[in-house]
Design a protein around this motif. Structure first.
Motif, mmCIF file in Angstrom:
data_model
loop_
_atom_site.group_PDB
_atom_site.id
_atom_site.type_symbol
_atom_site.label_atom_id
_atom_site.label_comp_id
_atom_site.label_asym_id
_atom_site.label_seq_id
_atom_site.Cartn_x
_atom_site.Cartn_y
_atom_site.Cartn_z
ATOM 1 N N ARG A 24 0.829 -1.201 0.000
ATOM 2 C CA ARG A 24 0.000 0.000 0.000
ATOM 3 C C ARG A 24 0.866 1.254 0.000
ATOM 4 N NH1 ARG A 24 -1.838 4.087 3.082
ATOM 5 N NH2 ARG A 24 -4.053 4.665 2.930
ATOM 6 N N ASP A 25 1.920 1.251 0.811
ATOM 7 C CA ASP A 25 2.797 2.420 0.890
ATOM 8 C C ASP A 25 3.439 2.722 -0.465
ATOM 9 O OD1 ASP A 25 2.130 2.228 3.552
ATOM 10 O OD2 ASP A 25 4.010 1.268 4.136
ATOM 11 N N ARG A 26 3.832 1.669 -1.176
ATOM 12 C CA ARG A 26 4.449 1.865 -2.490
ATOM 13 C C ARG A 26 3.437 2.402 -3.502
ATOM 14 N NH1 ARG A 26 7.001 -3.034 -0.890
ATOM 15 N NH2 ARG A 26 5.638 -4.331 -2.206
ATOM 16 N N LEU A 27 2.200 1.897 -3.426
ATOM 17 C CA LEU A 27 1.164 2.386 -4.337
ATOM 18 C C LEU A 27 0.820 3.846 -4.046
ATOM 19 C CD1 LEU A 27 -1.199 -0.732 -4.415
ATOM 20 C CD2 LEU A 27 0.239 0.116 -6.272
ATOM 21 N N VAL A 28 0.737 4.197 -2.763
ATOM 22 C CA VAL A 28 0.450 5.590 -2.395
ATOM 23 C C VAL A 28 1.570 6.504 -2.872
ATOM 24 C CG1 VAL A 28 0.226 7.178 -0.455
ATOM 25 C CG2 VAL A 28 -1.054 5.035 -0.454
ATOM 26 N N GLU A 33 -2.113 9.722 -2.338
ATOM 27 C CA GLU A 33 -3.108 9.201 -1.395
ATOM 28 C C GLU A 33 -4.519 9.253 -1.971
ATOM 29 O OE1 GLU A 33 -4.241 7.616 2.388
ATOM 30 O OE2 GLU A 33 -2.230 8.052 1.664
ATOM 31 N N GLY A 34 -4.886 10.391 -2.573
ATOM 32 C CA GLY A 34 -6.240 10.531 -3.091
ATOM 33 C C GLY A 34 -6.556 9.552 -4.205
ATOM 34 N N ALA A 35 -5.653 9.416 -5.157
ATOM 35 C CA ALA A 35 -5.885 8.493 -6.270
ATOM 36 C C ALA A 35 -5.940 7.052 -5.779
ATOM 37 C CB ALA A 35 -4.792 8.660 -7.318
ATOM 38 N N TYR A 36 -5.042 6.710 -4.848
ATOM 39 C CA TYR A 36 -5.043 5.351 -4.311
ATOM 40 C C TYR A 36 -6.378 5.045 -3.631
ATOM 41 C CZ TYR A 36 -4.431 1.560 -1.016
ATOM 42 O OH TYR A 36 -4.640 0.420 -0.282
ATOM 43 N N LEU A 37 -6.840 5.963 -2.752
ATOM 44 C CA LEU A 37 -8.087 5.723 -2.030
ATOM 45 C C LEU A 37 -9.266 5.630 -2.999
ATOM 46 C CD1 LEU A 37 -7.679 8.029 1.103
ATOM 47 C CD2 LEU A 37 -7.544 5.530 1.001
ATOM 48 N N GLY A 38 -9.264 6.454 -4.043
ATOM 49 C CA GLY A 38 -10.343 6.387 -5.021
ATOM 50 C C GLY A 38 -10.378 5.051 -5.744
ATOM 51 N N LEU A 39 -9.228 4.597 -6.210
ATOM 52 C CA LEU A 39 -9.161 3.313 -6.906
ATOM 53 C C LEU A 39 -9.483 2.149 -5.973
ATOM 54 C CD1 LEU A 39 -5.960 3.890 -9.085
ATOM 55 C CD2 LEU A 39 -8.333 3.730 -9.896
ATOM 56 N N PHE A 40 -8.977 2.242 -4.731
ATOM 57 C CA PHE A 40 -9.241 1.183 -3.761
ATOM 58 C C PHE A 40 -10.735 1.095 -3.454
ATOM 59 C CE2 PHE A 40 -9.731 -0.358 0.597
ATOM 60 C CZ PHE A 40 -9.027 -1.546 0.533
ATOM 61 N N ASN A 97 -13.014 8.702 14.008
ATOM 62 C CA ASN A 97 -12.128 7.603 14.393
ATOM 63 C C ASN A 97 -10.823 7.657 13.603
ATOM 64 O OD1 ASN A 97 -10.902 5.200 15.057
ATOM 65 N ND2 ASN A 97 -12.630 3.909 14.505
ATOM 66 N N PRO A 98 -9.674 7.783 14.263
ATOM 67 C CA PRO A 98 -8.385 7.793 13.550
ATOM 68 C C PRO A 98 -8.131 6.535 12.736
ATOM 69 C CG PRO A 98 -8.111 8.485 15.834
ATOM 70 C CD PRO A 98 -9.505 7.944 15.710
ATOM 71 N N GLY A 99 -8.831 5.449 13.054
ATOM 72 C CA GLY A 99 -8.642 4.210 12.316
ATOM 73 C C GLY A 99 -9.464 4.124 11.050
ATOM 74 N N ALA A 100 -10.364 5.102 10.833
ATOM 75 C CA ALA A 100 -11.211 5.081 9.645
ATOM 76 C C ALA A 100 -10.528 5.797 8.485
ATOM 77 C CB ALA A 100 -12.560 5.732 9.955
ATOM 78 N N VAL A 101 -10.979 5.476 7.282
ATOM 79 C CA VAL A 101 -10.409 6.089 6.079
ATOM 80 C C VAL A 101 -10.630 7.599 6.108
ATOM 81 C CG1 VAL A 101 -10.545 6.212 3.569
ATOM 82 C CG2 VAL A 101 -10.749 3.997 4.719
ATOM 83 N N GLY A 102 -9.547 8.339 5.895
ATOM 84 C CA GLY A 102 -9.639 9.783 5.810
ATOM 85 C C GLY A 102 -9.794 10.518 7.124
ATOM 86 N N GLN A 103 -9.659 9.811 8.254
ATOM 87 C CA GLN A 103 -9.877 10.456 9.547
ATOM 88 C C GLN A 103 -8.660 10.390 10.472
ATOM 89 O OE1 GLN A 103 -13.645 9.613 11.521
ATOM 90 N NE2 GLN A 103 -14.566 8.986 9.593
ATOM 91 N N THR A 104 -7.492 10.181 9.912
ATOM 92 C CA THR A 104 -6.300 10.089 10.768
ATOM 93 C C THR A 104 -5.990 11.404 11.470
ATOM 94 O OG1 THR A 104 -4.933 10.512 8.806
ATOM 95 C CG2 THR A 104 -5.232 8.210 9.469
#
Length: 229
Positions: A24-28, A33-40, A97-104
């Protein structure tokens, strides 16, 4: 049946291998981050739709050995488990929640462990895991074992994967959040690291209760079978 197996395997690999490892880190780093989350997100929705369609197709395909079914006792137990699941899922969705997507960014809050997060830092995923386990309790056929078993493994394995991923990226900041919360529900409260404050999530819990009742009543439309025998 093969389609259901393939879809379930793809869903697990996407979340536990692609999202849950340094891949995931390599893909990001390559995509952003935005493109990765959108595709994911698109891939997740597409595979989930594939899973559900394959499950529906497998139900009418004929071959589906069954090892157990519902009993009056397990039906009552499942209703309780479903209530617990919705009281975790809905407040979990509504919580910051810091564990949720986009809420760190919530890691920087003065007190990030609030509301349902005092119970567990992964309320939504634990709720999904309990929901899946409850369905397995009363559905002992092969295709249900594949579908609900995959979702249950993904929920609990995904929660552990999020911890590892956040620990890798945020280091001591995430470690501090972990120290004030718990992976297993109520563990932090039982160990004295947290106190249960129902008032902090009373409204989300009421919403969860309403969704639970609506799901029970609408289950024949949602799943094709009644939830209340």
């Amino acid at each position: 049946m093969l389609q259901l197996v393939l879809a379930s395997a793809a869903f697990l690999l996407l979340h536990l291998w692609v999202s849950g490892t340094p891949l995931r880190d390599r893909l990001v780093a390559r995509l952003g981050e935005g493109a990765y989350l959108g595709l994911f997100s698109l891939a997740s929705v597409a595979i989930l739709v594939w899973m559900l369609a394959a499950y529906g197709g497998a139900r009418s395909a004929g071959y589906n050995p069954t090892w157990w079914g519902p009993t009056p006792l397990t039906q009552h137990v499942q209703l309780v488990l479903m209530l617990v699941a919705f009281l975790l899922i809905v407040p979990g969705v509504m919580a910051r929640n810091p564990g949720a997507v986009g809420q760190t960014g919530a890691l920087q809050d003065p007190d990030p462990v609030r509301g349902i997060l005092r119970v567990t830092r992964h309320p939504f995923l634990w709720g999904v895991g309990i929901w899946a386990g409850g369905h397995l309790l009363v559905n002992g056929d092969l295709i249900s074992l594949i579908l609900f078993g995959s979702l249950g493994v993904l929920a609990i394995g995904g929660a552990a994967s999020i911890d590892a991923k956040r620990r890798r990226v945020y280091g001591e900041t995430w470690a501090g959040f972990e120290a004030k919360s718990s992976f297993v529900p109520f563990a932090a409260i039982l160990s004295g690291r947290q106190t249960l404050r129902p008032g902090e999530f009373a409204l989300p819990a009421l919403v969860g209760l309403a969704v639970y009742v609506a799901t029970l009543l609408g289950h024949p439309l949602i799943a094709g079978v009644p939830a209340l025998g």
